[in-house]
Design a protein around this motif. Structure first.
Motif, short mmCIF file in Angstrom:
data_model
loop_
_atom_site.label_atom_id
_atom_site.label_comp_id
_atom_site.label_asym_id
_atom_site.label_seq_id
_atom_site.Cartn_x
_atom_site.Cartn_y
_atom_site.Cartn_z
N PRO A 197 -0.96 4.39 6.70
CA PRO A 197 -0.78 2.96 6.98
C PRO A 197 0.61 2.64 7.48
CG PRO A 197 -0.62 3.35 4.62
CD PRO A 197 -1.01 4.67 5.25
N THR A 198 0.74 1.53 8.16
CA THR A 198 2.06 1.07 8.58
C THR A 198 2.86 0.65 7.37
OG1 THR A 198 1.19 -1.16 8.91
CG2 THR A 198 1.20 0.28 10.82
N ASP A 199 4.18 0.54 7.53
CA ASP A 199 5.07 0.21 6.42
C ASP A 199 4.74 -1.15 5.84
OD1 ASP A 199 6.37 2.59 6.75
OD2 ASP A 199 7.96 1.74 8.03
N ILE A 258 0.86 -1.18 0.00
CA ILE A 258 0.00 0.00 0.00
C ILE A 258 0.90 1.23 0.00
CG2 ILE A 258 -1.84 1.28 1.17
CD1 ILE A 258 -2.69 -1.26 2.52
N LYS A 259 0.77 2.07 -1.03
CA LYS A 259 1.58 3.28 -1.14
C LYS A 259 0.68 4.46 -1.47
CE LYS A 259 5.72 0.86 -2.82
NZ LYS A 259 6.71 0.75 -3.93
N PRO A 260 1.03 5.66 -0.98
CA PRO A 260 0.24 6.85 -1.35
C PRO A 260 0.24 7.03 -2.87
CG PRO A 260 1.72 7.33 0.48
CD PRO A 260 2.11 5.98 -0.03
N ALA A 261 -0.91 7.37 -3.42
CA ALA A 261 -1.02 7.58 -4.86
C ALA A 261 -0.32 8.87 -5.25
CB ALA A 261 -2.48 7.61 -5.28
N ALA A 262 0.19 8.91 -6.47
CA ALA A 262 0.82 10.12 -6.99
C ALA A 262 -0.22 11.23 -7.11
CB ALA A 262 1.45 9.84 -8.35
N PRO A 263 0.18 12.48 -6.90
CA PRO A 263 -0.78 13.58 -7.04
C PRO A 263 -1.40 13.59 -8.43
CG PRO A 263 1.27 14.34 -6.04
CD PRO A 263 1.52 12.94 -6.52
N ARG A 276 -2.96 -2.75 8.45
CA ARG A 276 -2.14 -1.59 8.06
C ARG A 276 -2.71 -0.26 8.55
NH1 ARG A 276 1.03 -3.24 3.56
NH2 ARG A 276 1.56 -5.42 3.97
N PHE A 277 -4.05 -0.14 8.62
CA PHE A 277 -4.66 1.12 9.04
C PHE A 277 -5.26 1.04 10.45
CE2 PHE A 277 -4.65 1.47 4.43
CZ PHE A 277 -4.41 2.82 4.19
N LYS A 278 -5.16 -0.11 11.09
CA LYS A 278 -5.74 -0.32 12.43
C LYS A 278 -7.25 -0.04 12.43
CE LYS A 278 -1.52 -1.08 13.47
NZ LYS A 278 -1.06 -2.49 13.39
N LEU A 279 -7.93 -0.53 11.41
CA LEU A 279 -9.35 -0.28 11.22
C LEU A 279 -10.20 -0.98 12.26
CD1 LEU A 279 -11.75 0.73 9.39
CD2 LEU A 279 -11.54 -1.47 8.19
#
Length: 336
Positions: free
Chosen positions: A333-335, A34-39, A120-123
């Motif tokens: 999210p966690t690494d 899981i990685k942040p999407a590009a702008p 990853r997000f502690k949902l």
């Protein structure tokens, strides 16, 4: 005979091994990133999904530029309006790549995605029933204006070749640059093989009258239509038309721009292009005006468009809706 039995046993063993889980261990992807999407580029919106059970690549699942709310929608198999939580669920977007265990079903993948979000997000979530505004789709007083889809070609059915399936997944090769031209209606004209074959949605941003949407539907059922309307209006829509045929139609309307930025068509990708209307451009295509330099006429809001163009009507009502309420979720999210 012994060889046949041995082969069957080996096949069964391989299948069981692929989906084996330790007792009490939650279902999970073999590997997931899981990685942040590009702008997003100005005036261009691209998001989508590909792979997973039932697709041409069942062993891999890829989400591109997916909002956190969309991840929750996919994980719990609900509509966006059934997710209740902080506003950033709509704005934070991620790219997800996961390896799916061999033999996993669509329902199991949903559980895997739920567990990935918990990890990853502690949902943490809970279910809650709540009365909400909703709509009923009914036939207008002058009857439907849609055209019934023609029957399948008997010759094709006899040979077992029915041609392209209108419900096939949208092509996923959208990352490479392509040449887009503008049609007389001011909407982008996609190259052959690029546009979705089911519920095709095109959007145009940056026009003087705001965002425009152009929906093209083939062999569409009323249930499929109310599903699309539910996504667009962010409210439940029920089918009370009594129409049981399949229909071909187009629908042009002015969507809610905030909703369009938050949603993703199921199983496909959405792309929006901005036209520069501040001055002369390079000609037809993204960034340039239409060939005749005349802005297409404004289109009505969705409810009015449904009544004017399809001969159907959206009537407001209220009813209970099952919500997924987000009690806790980390924004980062966690690494991996």
């Amino acid at each position: 005979m012994r060889t046949t039995i041995l082969g069957a046993c080996l096949t069964l063993a391989a299948s069981c091994s692929a989906m084996a889980q330790t007792a009490g261990e939650p279902l999970s992807f073999e590997v997931a990133s899981i990685k942040p999407a590009a702008p997003m580029q100005p005036g261009r919106m691209m998001m989508g999904s590909k792979g997973g059970p039932g697709s041409a690549d069942p062993g891999h699942l890829t989400y591109t530029n997916l909002s956190v709310k969309n991840m929750l929608v996919n994980a719990f198999g609900v509509k966006p309006y059934q997710i209740s939580g902080p506003a950033w669920l709509d704005t934070e977007r991620f790219d997800v790549v996961a390896k799916v265990p061999q033999g996993a079903t669509k329902e199991q993948v949903k559980v895997m995605l739920q567990n990935l979000l918990k990890d990853r997000f502690k949902l943490e979530v809970h279910h809650e029933a709540k009365d909400m505004p909703m709509y009923a789709l009914v036939v207008g007083k002058n009857g439907p204006k849609m055209k019934e889809s023609p029957p399948d070609d008997p010759a094709s059915a006899a040979t077992g070749t029915t041609g392209p399936n209108p419900n096939d997944d949208v092509p996923t090769k959208l990352a490479a640059p392509v040449k887009i031209t503008m049609g007389p209606d001011g909407m982008p004209q996609f190259p052959a093989g690029m546009a979705p074959k089911k519920g095709c949605m095109q959007m145009m941003m940056g026009t003087p009258s705001g965002m425009k949407a152009h929906m093209v539907c083939t062999k569409q059922t009323m249930q499929a239509l109310v599903d699309q309307l539910s996504n667009q209006m962010d409210k439940p829509v029920s089918d009370l038309t009594g129409l049981t045929a399949n229909y071909d139609f187009t629908l042009d309307f002015a969507p809610d721009e905030n909703r369009m930025m938050a949603m993703m068509p199921a199983g496909g990708a959405a792309v929006a292009f901005t036209r520069d209307v501040s001055g002369p451009g390079p000609g037809p295509g993204p960034g340039g005006p239409s060939a005749n330099n005349n802005e297409p006429p404004a289109v009505p809001p969705l409810a009015a468009a449904v009544q004017e163009q399809l001969g159907l009507k959206l009537e407001q009502k209220k009813g209970p809706v099952d919500l997924i309420v987000v009690d806790k979720m980390e924004k980062v999210p966690t690494d991996n």
